[in-house]
Design a protein around this motif. Structure first.
Motif, PDB file in Angstrom:
ATOM      1  N   GLU A   1       0.832  -1.207   0.000  1.00 33.67           N
ATOM      2  CA  GLU A   1       0.000   0.000   0.000  1.00 33.67           C
ATOM      3  C   GLU A   1       0.862   1.251   0.000  1.00 33.67           C
ATOM      4  N   HIS A   2       1.931   1.244   0.769  1.00 34.26           N
ATOM      5  CA  HIS A   2       2.830   2.394   0.820  1.00 34.26           C
ATOM      6  C   HIS A   2       3.483   2.610  -0.538  1.00 34.26           C
ATOM      7  N   ASN A   3       3.885   1.535  -1.188  1.00 31.46           N
ATOM      8  CA  ASN A   3       4.509   1.659  -2.507  1.00 31.46           C
ATOM      9  C   ASN A   3       3.512   2.146  -3.561  1.00 31.46           C
ATOM     10  N   LYS A   4       2.257   1.737  -3.456  1.00 31.59           N
ATOM     11  CA  LYS A   4       1.230   2.227  -4.376  1.00 31.59           C
ATOM     12  C   LYS A   4       1.050   3.730  -4.197  1.00 31.59           C
ATOM     13  N   LYS A   5       1.019   4.173  -2.946  1.00 33.71           N
ATOM     14  CA  LYS A   5       0.843   5.594  -2.655  1.00 33.71           C
ATOM     15  C   LYS A   5       2.008   6.391  -3.225  1.00 33.71           C
ATOM     16  N   GLU A   6       3.223   5.870  -3.069  1.00 35.00           N
ATOM     17  CA  GLU A   6       4.395   6.555  -3.613  1.00 35.00           C
ATOM     18  C   GLU A   6       4.305   6.659  -5.125  1.00 35.00           C
ATOM     19  N   GLY A   7       3.827   5.618  -5.793  1.00 32.77           N
ATOM     20  CA  GLY A   7       3.709   5.617  -7.242  1.00 32.77           C
ATOM     21  C   GLY A   7       2.729   6.657  -7.751  1.00 32.77           C
ATOM     22  N   LYS A   8       1.680   6.906  -7.000  1.00 39.89           N
ATOM     23  CA  LYS A   8       0.700   7.901  -7.412  1.00 39.89           C
ATOM     24  C   LYS A   8       1.295   9.298  -7.413  1.00 39.89           C
ATOM     25  N   ASP A   9       2.302   9.515  -6.611  1.00 37.05           N
ATOM     26  CA  ASP A   9       2.903  10.837  -6.497  1.00 37.05           C
ATOM     27  C   ASP A   9       4.016  11.066  -7.512  1.00 37.05           C
ATOM     28  N   LEU A  10       4.263  10.131  -8.395  1.00 44.13           N
ATOM     29  CA  LEU A  10       5.385  10.205  -9.320  1.00 44.13           C
ATOM     30  C   LEU A  10       5.400  11.487 -10.141  1.00 44.13           C
ATOM     31  N   PHE A  11       4.249  11.937 -10.616  1.00 40.40           N
ATOM     32  CA  PHE A  11       4.215  13.111 -11.476  1.00 40.40           C
ATOM     33  C   PHE A  11       3.775  14.372 -10.747  1.00 40.40           C
ATOM     34  N   SER A  12       3.720  14.281  -9.431  1.00 42.53           N
ATOM     35  CA  SER A  12       3.354  15.461  -8.651  1.00 42.53           C
ATOM     36  C   SER A  12       4.620  16.183  -8.222  1.00 42.53           C
TER      37      SER A  12
END
Length: 113
Positions: A49-60
């Motif tokens: 879950e933590h890694n998924k959250k980090e991935g969502k922030d890739l282009f932010s």
């Protein structure tokens, strides 16, 4: 609740099975009761879950390039990895314990805490 310890096979991706699966994938053999194995599953779920959250922030740009948040994310990953490998070691067979010791992962992760 049944407190008997049963064999489980854990792969580095977090899959936990009661029988050894694909022999081409490295598995750690552990002996655990249902409560212990659920705790280990929960740690893997938190990491995923933590890694998924980090991935969502890739282009932010507001979070992805923020070094403070990046350090915090790495620290959280390290904490989860430390706890996963500690659990695998504590529940592991002698062979599993020797493999984890040989990897040197626990001292390295502990240094990063």
């Amino acid at each position: 609740m049944d407190e008997r310890k049963l064999p489980f096979y854990v792969n580095p991706k977090g899959d936990i099975n009661t029988v050894p699966a694909d022999e081409s994938i490295h598995l750690f053999e552990v002996h655990a009761n249902e409560g212990e194995i659920e705790q280990l599953r929960g740690l893997f779920e938190k990491l995923h879950e933590h890694n998924k959250k980090e991935g969502k922030d890739l282009f932010s740009s507001s979070t992805h390039f923020d070094e403070f948040n990046s350090d915090l994310d790495r620290r959280q990953d390290n904490e989860l990895m430390f706890e996963i490998y500690r659990q695998i070691y504590m529940l592991g067979t002698e062979k599993t314990k020797a493999e984890v010791e040989e990897m040197g992962v626990i001292p390295k992760l502990n240094e990063l805490r």
